[in-house]
Design a protein around this motif. Structure first.
Motif, PDB file in Angstrom:
ATOM      1  N   PRO B  37       0.219   5.899   0.705  1.00  0.00           N
ATOM      2  CA  PRO B  37       0.374   6.650  -0.545  1.00  0.00           C
ATOM      3  C   PRO B  37      -0.954   6.788  -1.295  1.00  0.00           C
ATOM      4  O   PRO B  37      -1.894   6.030  -1.035  1.00  0.00           O
ATOM      5  CB  PRO B  37       1.355   5.813  -1.367  1.00  0.00           C
ATOM      6  CG  PRO B  37       1.789   4.701  -0.503  1.00  0.00           C
ATOM      7  CD  PRO B  37       0.903   4.609   0.672  1.00  0.00           C
ATOM      8  N   SER B  38      -1.007   7.710  -2.230  1.00  0.00           N
ATOM      9  CA  SER B  38      -2.216   7.905  -3.048  1.00  0.00           C
ATOM     10  C   SER B  38      -2.591   6.609  -3.744  1.00  0.00           C
ATOM     11  O   SER B  38      -1.717   5.897  -4.241  1.00  0.00           O
ATOM     12  CB  SER B  38      -1.956   8.956  -4.124  1.00  0.00           C
ATOM     13  OG  SER B  38      -1.909  10.218  -3.556  1.00  0.00           O
ATOM     14  N   GLY B  39      -3.879   6.327  -3.769  1.00  0.00           N
ATOM     15  CA  GLY B  39      -4.369   5.156  -4.491  1.00  0.00           C
ATOM     16  C   GLY B  39      -4.225   3.851  -3.755  1.00  0.00           C
ATOM     17  O   GLY B  39      -4.454   2.775  -4.320  1.00  0.00           O
ATOM     18  N   CYS B  40      -3.858   3.892  -2.464  1.00  0.00           N
ATOM     19  CA  CYS B  40      -3.675   2.624  -1.742  1.00  0.00           C
ATOM     20  C   CYS B  40      -4.992   2.091  -1.177  1.00  0.00           C
ATOM     21  O   CYS B  40      -5.029   0.976  -0.657  1.00  0.00           O
ATOM     22  CB  CYS B  40      -2.624   2.763  -0.646  1.00  0.00           C
ATOM     23  SG  CYS B  40      -3.178   3.701   0.777  1.00  0.00           S
ATOM     24  N   GLY B  41      -6.062   2.876  -1.264  1.00  0.00           N
ATOM     25  CA  GLY B  41      -7.372   2.384  -0.821  1.00  0.00           C
ATOM     26  C   GLY B  41      -7.837   2.958   0.510  1.00  0.00           C
ATOM     27  O   GLY B  41      -8.804   2.455   1.088  1.00  0.00           O
ATOM     28  N   LYS B  42      -7.188   4.019   0.974  1.00  0.00           N
ATOM     29  CA  LYS B  42      -7.577   4.618   2.264  1.00  0.00           C
ATOM     30  C   LYS B  42      -9.032   5.114   2.227  1.00  0.00           C
ATOM     31  O   LYS B  42      -9.811   4.849   3.145  1.00  0.00           O
ATOM     32  CB  LYS B  42      -6.684   5.829   2.609  1.00  0.00           C
ATOM     33  CG  LYS B  42      -5.208   5.566   2.682  1.00  0.00           C
ATOM     34  CD  LYS B  42      -4.462   6.780   3.182  1.00  0.00           C
ATOM     35  CE  LYS B  42      -4.537   7.983   2.266  1.00  0.00           C
ATOM     36  NZ  LYS B  42      -3.859   7.853   0.977  1.00  0.00           N
ATOM     37  N   SER B  43      -9.355   5.854   1.171  1.00  0.00           N
ATOM     38  CA  SER B  43     -10.709   6.411   1.100  1.00  0.00           C
ATOM     39  C   SER B  43     -11.757   5.312   0.918  1.00  0.00           C
ATOM     40  O   SER B  43     -12.885   5.443   1.400  1.00  0.00           O
ATOM     41  CB  SER B  43     -10.806   7.413  -0.050  1.00  0.00           C
ATOM     42  OG  SER B  43     -10.079   8.569   0.289  1.00  0.00           O
ATOM     43  N   ARG B 200       0.739   0.020   0.164  1.00  0.00           N
ATOM     44  CA  ARG B 200       0.444   0.863  -0.998  1.00  0.00           C
ATOM     45  C   ARG B 200      -0.452   0.176  -2.027  1.00  0.00           C
ATOM     46  O   ARG B 200      -0.991   0.817  -2.919  1.00  0.00           O
ATOM     47  CB  ARG B 200       1.727   1.344  -1.645  1.00  0.00           C
ATOM     48  CG  ARG B 200       2.470   0.291  -2.383  1.00  0.00           C
ATOM     49  CD  ARG B 200       3.606   0.945  -3.101  1.00  0.00           C
ATOM     50  NE  ARG B 200       4.356  -0.024  -3.845  1.00  0.00           N
ATOM     51  CZ  ARG B 200       5.556   0.210  -4.305  1.00  0.00           C
ATOM     52  NH1 ARG B 200       6.132   1.364  -4.078  1.00  0.00           N
ATOM     53  NH2 ARG B 200       6.186  -0.704  -4.995  1.00  0.00           N
ATOM     54  N   GLN B 201      -0.596  -1.144  -1.901  1.00  0.00           N
ATOM     55  CA  GLN B 201      -1.520  -1.836  -2.805  1.00  0.00           C
ATOM     56  C   GLN B 201      -2.775  -2.304  -2.084  1.00  0.00           C
ATOM     57  O   GLN B 201      -3.519  -3.136  -2.590  1.00  0.00           O
ATOM     58  CB  GLN B 201      -0.825  -3.036  -3.429  1.00  0.00           C
ATOM     59  CG  GLN B 201       0.190  -2.612  -4.476  1.00  0.00           C
ATOM     60  CD  GLN B 201       0.751  -3.814  -5.178  1.00  0.00           C
ATOM     61  OE1 GLN B 201       1.504  -4.582  -4.571  1.00  0.00           O
ATOM     62  NE2 GLN B 201       0.369  -4.007  -6.417  1.00  0.00           N
ATOM     63  N   GLY B 202      -2.981  -1.766  -0.904  1.00  0.00           N
ATOM     64  CA  GLY B 202      -4.179  -2.107  -0.148  1.00  0.00           C
ATOM     65  C   GLY B 202      -4.154  -3.506   0.419  1.00  0.00           C
ATOM     66  O   GLY B 202      -5.211  -4.074   0.729  1.00  0.00           O
ATOM     67  N   CYS B 251      -0.158  -3.206 -11.037  1.00  0.00           N
ATOM     68  CA  CYS B 251       0.903  -3.589 -10.121  1.00  0.00           C
ATOM     69  C   CYS B 251       1.750  -2.378  -9.788  1.00  0.00           C
ATOM     70  O   CYS B 251       2.517  -1.907 -10.611  1.00  0.00           O
ATOM     71  CB  CYS B 251       1.763  -4.671 -10.758  1.00  0.00           C
ATOM     72  SG  CYS B 251       3.113  -5.159  -9.683  1.00  0.00           S
ATOM     73  N   ALA B 252       1.545  -1.869  -8.601  1.00  0.00           N
ATOM     74  CA  ALA B 252       2.298  -0.691  -8.193  1.00  0.00           C
ATOM     75  C   ALA B 252       3.694  -1.124  -7.778  1.00  0.00           C
ATOM     76  O   ALA B 252       4.044  -1.179  -6.616  1.00  0.00           O
ATOM     77  CB  ALA B 252       1.579   0.000  -7.054  1.00  0.00           C
TER      78      ALA B 252
END
Lengths: 250, 262
Positions: B37-43, B200-202, B251-252
């Motif tokens: 998901p967006s913001g999980c730290g992929k980039s 989703r939280q990396g 905290c997602a």
């Protein structure tokens, strides 16, 4: 072509018409006509003293712009990269920016006497903070993602600065240099007028003493024309060369 | 050999932990899609793999000499022509002008850029052309490994498909391995040997899914069936259901989600 030059020509024509109307209303003693001013301008440009005054003012502005560009520019670049320097110099830049130019003229006259040095210092201290802030802002608003791109290909810190950051910073400086140049000119003329040191300002002081309104206006026209010429010969080509991509290059 | 190992990578931005002991192994020649998901730290993980960021903790083992990277929104130098953009990585090294010209033209040809396009500035190119220039820039270094960070996210579906075909044909011709960051499950299933799913939280890689066959050899029906089936897989619950507006920075937590963090 007509669309490009038409509106500016109309603007100039309207300005001259308003000037002429004001001349008819107030008379030649208060406001000479554009034609009288042009004749006085021609007379100034026909004399060696006129060119000497013009050269003196332009030379001072150029020297001061170079000096403050170097000092303010280098400091601005360092401050753009280093938070500590930026935070330390921020109040100093604000104080210097808020100081009225006339205050500097008085102070430098006391420090250096009515001399070339005092005028040079006044111009440099007034435009230096503008160039400093312009450089800081240019460094801070550069697109750092491009530097990340370069880093992914192994570019060193210096290579990133040289090939990407510097290009962006320089392209943002055109308008700042334009403002600094115009302000430098105004300050130079004011300082010359107060100190009565050779230059366009001193010519104006003389015109005032002799109540020669034609000569005063001729000097104003000369200063404005000089600025316009410099802007079109130096600043605009610089902006075009370095900042064309910012306008979409369509 | 063109593998990459990211071992127990952790990274924080301003005291906020973005990646927490993430490990990912990409075998030589393997193209792995990383979804999450967006913001999980992929980039962030892609930036660490690409050498842009140094992780706070963890190790990176690169089994290759050179990598190329293709970014979201192309990241082309706006003042430079397409030709100069492609040549940019080579200008950082010690190649002669003739070598740079030769390799630039070869890379431009590989992505089907026309000679006329090479003199244009990025602003004068379409989105698809800009993507091609960005891929050519990555190819010009003759990489053994390629990192793609959502490179086609801004393109329309037809153009995106053409770019995917380009990546597939280049990967087949050159045999490079790679890491492909994407949100798009269909894109991941089309391009990769394996799909790794990020928490989703990396907090690590939750697991992997392997589409049938090999990239480029899969039929559209196979890809469709795989994505339809994968939608019900618990690994992909967050990818398909997380509403990023409900996710806070600290905290997602979504109690209905696959990961119960609170």
């Amino acid at each position: 072509m007509a669309l490009r030059f038409g509106p500016p020509a109309l603007g100039i024509a309207l300005f001259l018409a308003a000037w002429q109307a004001a001349h008819w209303h107030y008379g030649a003693f208060i406001l000479p006509s554009p034609l009288q001013t042009l004749r006085a301008l021609w007379a100034t440009l026909s004399s060696a003293s006129g060119w000497a005054a013009l050269g003196a003012t332009f030379g001072r502005v150029r020297l001061a712009l170079g000096l403050s560009g170097l000092v303010g520019g280098v400091l601005g670049l360092v401050a753009g990269y280093l938070w500590l320097i930026r935070a330390t110099l921020a109040p100093v830049a604000t104080i210097l920016l808020d100081m009225p130019a006339t205050a500097w003229v008085i102070l430098t006259m006391i420090w250096f006497g009515p001399s070339h040095r005092s005028i040079l210092f006044t111009i440099a201290i007034v435009i230096g903070p503008i160039l400093y802030i312009g450089r800081v802002d240019a460094a801070l608003t550069r697109d750092r993602r491009l530097e990340n791109m370069a880093a992914s290909f192994g570019a060193s810190r210096w290579a990133r600065f040289r090939t990407i950051a510097l290009r962006q910073i320089l392209s943002s400086l055109g308008p700042v240099f334009g403002i600094a140049l115009a302000l430098g000119f105004k300050v130079a003329i004011m300082a010359e007028l107060v100190t009565n040191v050779a230059g366009l300002g001193a010519q104006m002081a003389r015109a005032r003493a002799h109540m020669d309104i034609d000569l005063a206006l001729a000097n104003v026209a000369l200063a404005v024309a000089g600025l316009v010429i410099i802007e079109h010969l130096v600043i605009r080509p610089f902006q075009t060369r370095l900042g064309q991509w910012k306008r979409g290059a369509a | 050999m063109s593998g990459l190992t990211l071992a127990t990578i952790s990274h924080s931005f301003s005291a906020r932990r973005v990646l927490d002991t993430v490990s990912l192994v990409i075998r030589p020649g393997e193209l792995v899609a990383l979804v999450g998901p967006s913001g999980c730290g992929k980039s962030t993980l892609a930036a660490i793999a690409g050498g842009i960021l140094k992780p706070d903790q963890g190790r990176i083992l690169r089994q290759y000499q050179r990598h190329g990277m293709v970014f979201q929104q192309s990241r082309l130098l706006p003042w430079a022509s397409a030709r100069d953009n492609i040549a940019y990585p080579l200008t950082l090294g010690k190649l002669s002008r003739a070598q740079i010209t030769e390799r630039t033209h070869a890379a431009a040809q590989a992505v089907a850029l026309l000679p006329d396009d090479l003199d244009k500035l990025p602003a004068q190119l379409s989105g698809g052309m800009r993507a091609r220039v960005a891929i050519a820039r990555a190819l010009v270094v003759e990489p053994e490994f390629l990192i793609f960070d959502e490179p086609f996210a801004a393109l329309d579906p037809a153009l995106r498909r053409r770019m995917q075909d380009l990546v597939l044909s280049l990967a087949k011709a050159r045999g490079f391995g790679g890491l492909f960051i994407t949100h798009d499950l269909h894109e991941a299933a089309r391009l990769s040997h394996r799909i790794a799913v990020m928490d989703r939280q990396g907090k690590g890689i939750l697991g992997s899914l392997t589409p049938p066959g090999t990239p480029g050899a899969r039929s559209e029906a196979q890809i469709f069936d795989f994505t339809q089936e994968a939608r019900n897989h618990p690994l992909l619950h967050d990818l398909l259901n997380v509403d990023e507006r409900a996710v806070t920075l600290d905290c997602a937590c979504d109690t209905l989600g696959f990961q119960r963090c609170c």
